[in-house]
Design a protein around this motif. Structure first.
Motif, PDB file in Angstrom:
ATOM      1  N   GLY A 200       5.215  31.063  48.863  1.00 51.11           N
ATOM      2  CA  GLY A 200       5.406  29.880  48.040  1.00 51.11           C
ATOM      3  C   GLY A 200       5.862  28.698  48.867  1.00 51.11           C
ATOM      4  N   SER A 201       6.427  27.709  48.190  1.00 47.20           N
ATOM      5  CA  SER A 201       6.935  26.503  48.835  1.00 47.20           C
ATOM      6  C   SER A 201       8.444  26.475  48.703  1.00 47.20           C
ATOM      7  CB  SER A 201       6.332  25.245  48.201  1.00 47.20           C
ATOM      8  OG  SER A 201       4.928  25.232  48.358  1.00 47.20           O
ATOM      9  N   PHE A 202       9.108  26.122  49.814  1.00 47.58           N
ATOM     10  CA  PHE A 202      10.569  26.127  49.839  1.00 47.58           C
ATOM     11  C   PHE A 202      11.070  24.844  50.479  1.00 47.58           C
ATOM     12  CE2 PHE A 202       9.121  30.476  49.889  1.00 47.58           C
ATOM     13  CZ  PHE A 202       9.928  31.115  48.959  1.00 47.58           C
ATOM     14  N   LEU A 203      12.174  24.358  49.958  1.00 51.57           N
ATOM     15  CA  LEU A 203      12.893  23.254  50.581  1.00 51.57           C
ATOM     16  C   LEU A 203      14.007  23.877  51.407  1.00 51.57           C
ATOM     17  CD1 LEU A 203      13.334  20.226  50.908  1.00 51.57           C
ATOM     18  CD2 LEU A 203      14.727  20.276  48.826  1.00 51.57           C
ATOM     19  N   VAL A 204      13.804  23.918  52.719  1.00 53.00           N
ATOM     20  CA  VAL A 204      14.768  24.553  53.619  1.00 53.00           C
ATOM     21  C   VAL A 204      15.833  23.530  53.966  1.00 53.00           C
ATOM     22  CG1 VAL A 204      15.108  25.720  55.817  1.00 53.00           C
ATOM     23  CG2 VAL A 204      13.007  26.105  54.511  1.00 53.00           C
ATOM     24  N   LEU A 205      17.076  23.787  53.536  1.00 56.51           N
ATOM     25  CA  LEU A 205      18.195  22.881  53.725  1.00 56.51           C
ATOM     26  C   LEU A 205      19.011  23.321  54.935  1.00 56.51           C
ATOM     27  CD1 LEU A 205      19.291  22.758  49.980  1.00 56.51           C
ATOM     28  CD2 LEU A 205      17.783  21.168  51.175  1.00 56.51           C
ATOM     29  N   LYS A 206      19.553  22.350  55.642  1.00 57.35           N
ATOM     30  CA  LYS A 206      20.328  22.633  56.851  1.00 57.35           C
ATOM     31  C   LYS A 206      21.658  21.886  56.792  1.00 57.35           C
ATOM     32  CE  LYS A 206      16.103  23.028  59.635  1.00 57.35           C
ATOM     33  NZ  LYS A 206      15.356  22.483  60.793  1.00 57.35           N
ATOM     34  N   ASP A 207      22.719  22.617  57.245  1.00 54.99           N
ATOM     35  CA  ASP A 207      24.064  22.023  57.390  1.00 54.99           C
ATOM     36  C   ASP A 207      24.533  21.374  56.088  1.00 54.99           C
ATOM     37  OD1 ASP A 207      23.965  22.730  60.083  1.00 54.99           O
ATOM     38  OD2 ASP A 207      23.054  20.825  60.649  1.00 54.99           O
ATOM     39  N   GLY A 208      24.938  22.222  55.159  1.00 53.18           N
ATOM     40  CA  GLY A 208      25.408  21.700  53.895  1.00 53.18           C
ATOM     41  C   GLY A 208      26.349  22.662  53.210  1.00 53.18           C
ATOM     42  N   ASN A 209      26.620  22.393  51.952  1.00 56.69           N
ATOM     43  CA  ASN A 209      27.478  23.279  51.169  1.00 56.69           C
ATOM     44  C   ASN A 209      26.946  23.395  49.756  1.00 56.69           C
ATOM     45  OD1 ASN A 209      29.000  21.233  49.366  1.00 56.69           O
ATOM     46  ND2 ASN A 209      29.256  20.403  51.444  1.00 56.69           N
ATOM     47  N   LEU A 210      27.284  24.510  49.139  1.00 58.94           N
ATOM     48  CA  LEU A 210      26.814  24.826  47.791  1.00 58.94           C
ATOM     49  C   LEU A 210      28.025  25.121  46.918  1.00 58.94           C
ATOM     50  CD1 LEU A 210      23.875  27.107  46.784  1.00 58.94           C
ATOM     51  CD2 LEU A 210      26.142  27.580  45.856  1.00 58.94           C
ATOM     52  N   GLN A 211      28.070  24.478  45.740  1.00 61.31           N
ATOM     53  CA  GLN A 211      29.115  24.739  44.761  1.00 61.31           C
ATOM     54  C   GLN A 211      28.482  25.384  43.530  1.00 61.31           C
ATOM     55  OE1 GLN A 211      31.047  20.978  44.012  1.00 61.31           O
ATOM     56  NE2 GLN A 211      32.629  21.380  45.546  1.00 61.31           N
ATOM     57  N   ARG A 212      29.064  26.516  43.118  1.00 61.21           N
ATOM     58  CA  ARG A 212      28.554  27.218  41.939  1.00 61.21           C
ATOM     59  C   ARG A 212      29.658  27.241  40.876  1.00 61.21           C
ATOM     60  NH1 ARG A 212      26.698  31.251  44.196  1.00 61.21           N
ATOM     61  NH2 ARG A 212      24.444  30.995  43.896  1.00 61.21           N
ATOM     62  N   PHE A 213      29.360  26.599  39.731  1.00 58.74           N
ATOM     63  CA  PHE A 213      30.288  26.585  38.605  1.00 58.74           C
ATOM     64  C   PHE A 213      29.791  27.598  37.579  1.00 58.74           C
ATOM     65  CE2 PHE A 213      30.446  22.483  40.614  1.00 58.74           C
ATOM     66  CZ  PHE A 213      31.788  22.127  40.593  1.00 58.74           C
ATOM     67  N   GLU A 214      30.511  28.738  37.472  1.00 56.58           N
ATOM     68  CA  GLU A 214      30.113  29.775  36.532  1.00 56.58           C
ATOM     69  C   GLU A 214      30.848  29.606  35.213  1.00 56.58           C
ATOM     70  OE1 GLU A 214      30.414  33.651  38.147  1.00 56.58           O
ATOM     71  OE2 GLU A 214      29.339  33.152  39.989  1.00 56.58           O
ATOM     72  N   ALA A 215      30.149  29.890  34.116  1.00 53.41           N
ATOM     73  CA  ALA A 215      30.744  29.767  32.792  1.00 53.41           C
ATOM     74  C   ALA A 215      31.889  30.766  32.641  1.00 53.41           C
ATOM     75  CB  ALA A 215      29.685  30.012  31.718  1.00 53.41           C
ATOM     76  N   GLY A 216      33.003  30.286  32.101  1.00 51.88           N
ATOM     77  CA  GLY A 216      34.155  31.158  31.883  1.00 51.88           C
ATOM     78  C   GLY A 216      35.123  31.199  33.043  1.00 51.88           C
ATOM     79  N   LYS A 217      34.767  30.614  34.175  1.00 53.68           N
ATOM     80  CA  LYS A 217      35.646  30.603  35.335  1.00 53.68           C
ATOM     81  C   LYS A 217      36.199  29.198  35.546  1.00 53.68           C
ATOM     82  CE  LYS A 217      33.565  34.478  37.793  1.00 53.68           C
ATOM     83  NZ  LYS A 217      32.986  34.966  39.085  1.00 53.68           N
ATOM     84  N   ARG A 218      37.442  29.149  35.985  1.00 54.90           N
ATOM     85  CA  ARG A 218      38.121  27.859  36.121  1.00 54.90           C
ATOM     86  C   ARG A 218      37.716  27.138  37.383  1.00 54.90           C
ATOM     87  NH1 ARG A 218      44.723  27.004  36.116  1.00 54.90           N
ATOM     88  NH2 ARG A 218      44.670  24.728  36.468  1.00 54.90           N
ATOM     89  N   ASP A 219      37.666  27.871  38.500  1.00 57.86           N
ATOM     90  CA  ASP A 219      37.395  27.245  39.788  1.00 57.86           C
ATOM     91  C   ASP A 219      35.979  27.548  40.243  1.00 57.86           C
ATOM     92  OD1 ASP A 219      40.044  26.298  39.940  1.00 57.86           O
ATOM     93  OD2 ASP A 219      40.708  28.264  40.718  1.00 57.86           O
ATOM     94  N   PRO A 220      35.344  26.603  40.905  1.00 54.93           N
ATOM     95  CA  PRO A 220      33.988  26.847  41.420  1.00 54.93           C
ATOM     96  C   PRO A 220      34.011  27.664  42.703  1.00 54.93           C
ATOM     97  CG  PRO A 220      34.703  24.648  42.028  1.00 54.93           C
ATOM     98  CD  PRO A 220      35.809  25.219  41.195  1.00 54.93           C
ATOM     99  N   ALA A 221      32.876  28.274  42.999  1.00 53.39           N
ATOM    100  CA  ALA A 221      32.706  28.986  44.263  1.00 53.39           C
ATOM    101  C   ALA A 221      32.045  28.046  45.255  1.00 53.39           C
ATOM    102  CB  ALA A 221      31.852  30.238  44.055  1.00 53.39           C
ATOM    103  N   LEU A 222      32.645  27.864  46.423  1.00 45.64           N
ATOM    104  CA  LEU A 222      32.161  26.929  47.431  1.00 45.64           C
ATOM    105  C   LEU A 222      31.666  27.703  48.641  1.00 45.64           C
ATOM    106  CD1 LEU A 222      31.797  23.978  48.384  1.00 45.64           C
ATOM    107  CD2 LEU A 222      34.129  24.099  49.293  1.00 45.64           C
TER     108      LEU A 222
END
Length: 389
Positions: A200-222
């Motif tokens: 398939g096609s992918f956007l390959v990202l370099k040198d960054g960070n990802l934040q995941r906000f899950e429902a029911g949780k207070r703090d995000p995962a970084l």
């Protein structure tokens, strides 16, 4: 065709063309405004926008043409009556049927136009729209991802890039992904590039960070990453396979659909309903012309009101068209509805021709006219003005 026939024929077709262009232009503008996001959100040019939206014009003409013909015939007959030309032609030996000849010729021209549009031009335009839209979607990575703009690829997916660098490198990438109702993902990366392979096609990202906000949780995962692949296959592969709908099929394709056609197997009733609509489309101009001339074509003096005849022709044509739409909807589940629609058109054409051949003048009942005159007299007395005899 004599000089009088040519005069009426030219006048009718000129009026038809003017009404058709006017009505089609107004309706096309209202339809085109719905696709304005093609430029605003997808980065397309004005030429692309006009090109795609103009492809719907044949489908609009298919519906508007019989109505435009009815208006053109009404205008021509009203003009002839106002100038007392119908009275003169009748005194010279022109029967209503003979006067109908040039209008019949004009109707044949309109019917041929409608038949061509119905069989080929309208479905061709619709399939070009679908193909063009698929190509735009397939080229989303180059057309939508414009520097400095927030591009909404999906209902809950937004991407922004700061600039494009040489070699296809994207700089300053921000992604907000809320497609999963249970979590929200925000990605910020310094650079990225589009990579296409067998998967398939992918956007390959370099040198960054990802934040995941899950429902029911207070703090995000970084999560900090050096390299991360964001799947773009959904947006880059849609243009490869285009499934044609029923409206995109040519007339001959509706006559003999393939037994393996998935659309035909899913909705066979819609196939036959669309086929009958295409076959009946050239008949509506003849029905509208016969009804309009039956109400307005009889010779009258300038002192005789034509308002009832004009209103009667409009109601007859409107009722026939609305009944036809209703039958088209019901024909999806009941083949009998298509037969009813054919019968309605035959009755409308037959009744109109019977009135024309017989020279019958369609006038309101005497009781109705007396009631209207009494009402006008009461209104005149109410305002203190003497009622006209």
């Amino acid at each position: 065709m004599g000089s009088i026939d040519r005069y009426i024929f030219r006048t009718t077709l000129a009026s038809f063309a003017l009404v058709l262009v006017s009505l089609t232009g107004v309706i096309w503008i209202t339809q085109a405004l719905r696709g304005i996001d093609l430029m605003t959100s997808q980065g397309q040019t004005i030429l692309t926008f006009l090109g795609i939206t103009s492809l719907v014009i044949p489908a609009l003409i298919l519906i508007i043409s019989p109505i435009a013909l009815m208006i053109a015939i009404s205008h021509t007959l009203n003009k002839l009556a106002t100038d007392s030309e119908i009275i003169v032609m009748n005194a010279a030996g022109f029967s209503p049927l003979r006067l109908f000849y040039p209008f019949f010729y004009a109707t044949c021209v309109v019917a041929l136009l409608v038949a061509f549009i119905s069989a080929y031009l309208a479905p061709d335009g619709m399939r070009r729209i679908k193909q063009w839209d698929a190509e735009i979607t397939a080229d989303v990575l180059t057309n939508i991802l414009q520097p400095g703009r927030f591009a909404q690829l999906d209902k809950n997916l937004t991407i922004r890039i700061r600039e494009r660098l040489p070699g296809g490198i994207l700089a300053g990438i921000f992604i907000d992904d809320r497609r999963d109702p249970n979590e929200r993902i925000s990605i910020v990366a310094e650079q990225g590039e589009v990579v296409k392979n067998d998967n398939g096609s992918f956007l390959v990202l370099k040198d960054g960070n990802l934040q995941r906000f899950e429902a029911g949780k207070r703090d995000p995962a970084l999560v900090a990453f050096g390299r991360y692949g964001f799947d773009m296959s959904k947006f880059s592969n849609q243009g490869h396979d285009v499934t044609l709908g029923i409206r995109e099929r040519y007339l001959w394709e509706l006559f003999s659909p393939s037994a393996d056609d998935p659309v035909y197997k899913a909705v066979p009733g819609q196939f036959w309903s669309e086929l009958h609509d295409r076959l009946m489309a050239p008949l509506y101009p003849f029905a509208f012309a016969a009804l309009t001339f039956a109400f307005l074509g009889a010779p009258r003096t300038t002192r005789q009101s034509r308002n009832f005849s004009i209103g009667g022709s409009v109601l007859a044509v409107f009722g026939l068209r609305m009944a036809g739409f209703a039958c088209s909807v019901m024909a999806v589940k009941s083949p009998l509805a298509a037969a009813v629609q054919y019968a309605m058109l035959a009755v409308a054409i037959g009744a109109g021709m019977w009135l024309i051949v017989g020279g019958v003048v369609v006038e309101p009942p005497a009781g109705l006219m007396e009631a209207i005159n009494r009402s006008n007299a009461r209104i005149a007395r109410l305002f203190g003005r003497p009622a006209a005899a």
